[in-house]
Design a protein around this motif. Structure first.
Motif, short mmCIF file in Angstrom:
data_model
loop_
_atom_site.label_atom_id
_atom_site.label_comp_id
_atom_site.label_asym_id
_atom_site.label_seq_id
_atom_site.Cartn_x
_atom_site.Cartn_y
_atom_site.Cartn_z
N ASP A 158 0.91 -1.33 -0.11
CA ASP A 158 -0.04 -0.06 0.24
C ASP A 158 0.70 1.25 0.04
OD1 ASP A 158 -1.95 -1.87 0.22
OD2 ASP A 158 -2.66 -1.02 2.29
N GLU A 159 0.45 2.29 -0.90
CA GLU A 159 1.10 3.62 -0.63
C GLU A 159 2.62 3.52 -1.10
OE1 GLU A 159 0.14 5.50 3.04
OE2 GLU A 159 -1.90 5.25 2.86
N GLU A 212 -6.81 -1.04 -7.60
CA GLU A 212 -5.35 -1.34 -6.91
C GLU A 212 -4.33 -0.07 -7.02
OE1 GLU A 212 -3.46 -4.88 -6.16
OE2 GLU A 212 -5.08 -3.89 -5.01
N ARG A 241 -5.00 1.94 -4.09
CA ARG A 241 -4.15 1.25 -3.10
C ARG A 241 -2.81 1.55 -2.99
NH1 ARG A 241 -1.28 -3.16 -2.16
NH2 ARG A 241 -1.49 -3.88 -4.28
N VAL A 242 -2.04 1.43 -4.18
CA VAL A 242 -0.64 1.64 -4.11
C VAL A 242 -0.02 3.02 -4.16
CG1 VAL A 242 -0.48 -0.57 -5.13
CG2 VAL A 242 -0.47 1.49 -6.44
#
Length: 212
Positions: free
Chosen positions: A110-111, A136, A139-140
């Motif tokens: 995440d991030e 997604e 999310r990233v």
């Protein structure tokens, strides 16, 4: 079905760059630079390119990110990634990596990235995969990060417009055709501050949204 699509893109990798250049009207890679500029990527920053294909956008981003930055391109086609790696090796790029991955299930924490891009590909995904890929991407992304995608406008040239309509018809799902005509409602389900603009070439449009 997915196995057939993967094989199709493995073969398509040999013609991909020429087809995208013809359809988008981008003969000098101006649109790639514009796409990266819209992300707000800075030297030392990180960017993930979804459905990276032969890596054109990722390679452009790697120049902006610089030696202290990180750029990752993901695709599910080995043929596409093989072409991308060949390009990167010729340029001796040090901050660029290509990963074989399903965009609906990204292998990143995440991030992890300042920006996420997708160029001329999101409209080709089936609705479930596209929705998962957008989630997604959110999310990233780091808070305040930008998801920026570029898609084809309806072509003006009669022959290319015919090919475009055939491509839309082949998608099967009405939702896919709806997405190709107006992506903003789909992005607005996940991202904030969604906007769209037509590129100077007139062949493509850029749609972007941010993560709070």
């Amino acid at each position: 079905m997915k196995r057939w699509r993967r094989k199709y893109y493995d073969i398509f990798s040999h013609f991909y760059d020429k087809i995208i250049s013809l359809h988008s009207g981008d003969k000098r890679a101006f649109l790639r630079e514009l796409l990266i500029k819209k992300t707000g990527l800075k030297p030392g920053g990180s960017l993930l390119d979804l459905c990276t294909g032969t890596g054109a956008v990722a390679i452009t981003a790697s120049r902006v990110a610089g030696k202290d930055g990180l750029v990752v391109g993901v695709d599910f086609s080995k043929g596409m990634l093989r072409k991308a790696c060949e390009k990167a090796q010729k340029l001796k790029t040090k901050n660029l990596y290509f990963v074989l991955s399903d965009v609906a299930r990204l292998p990143f924490a995440d991030e992890s990235f300042d920006a996420v891009t997708c160029s001329h590909a999101m409209y080709e995904l089936d609705p479930a995969t596209r929705n998962a890929a957008l989630k997604e991407a959110w999310r990233v992304l780091k808070p305040g990060g930008c998801f920026t995608m570029m898609e084809h406008c309806e072509p003006k040239h009669p022959f290319i417009r015919l090919l475009y309509y055939i491509r839309l018809a082949s998608m099967g799902s009405p939702e896919n055709r709806k997405f190709a005509r107006d992506e903003t409602p789909f992005l607005a389900r996940i991202f904030r501050n969604v906007s769209k603009e037509i590129t100077p070439t007139g062949g493509s449009k850029i749609i972007l949204g941010t993560k709070d």
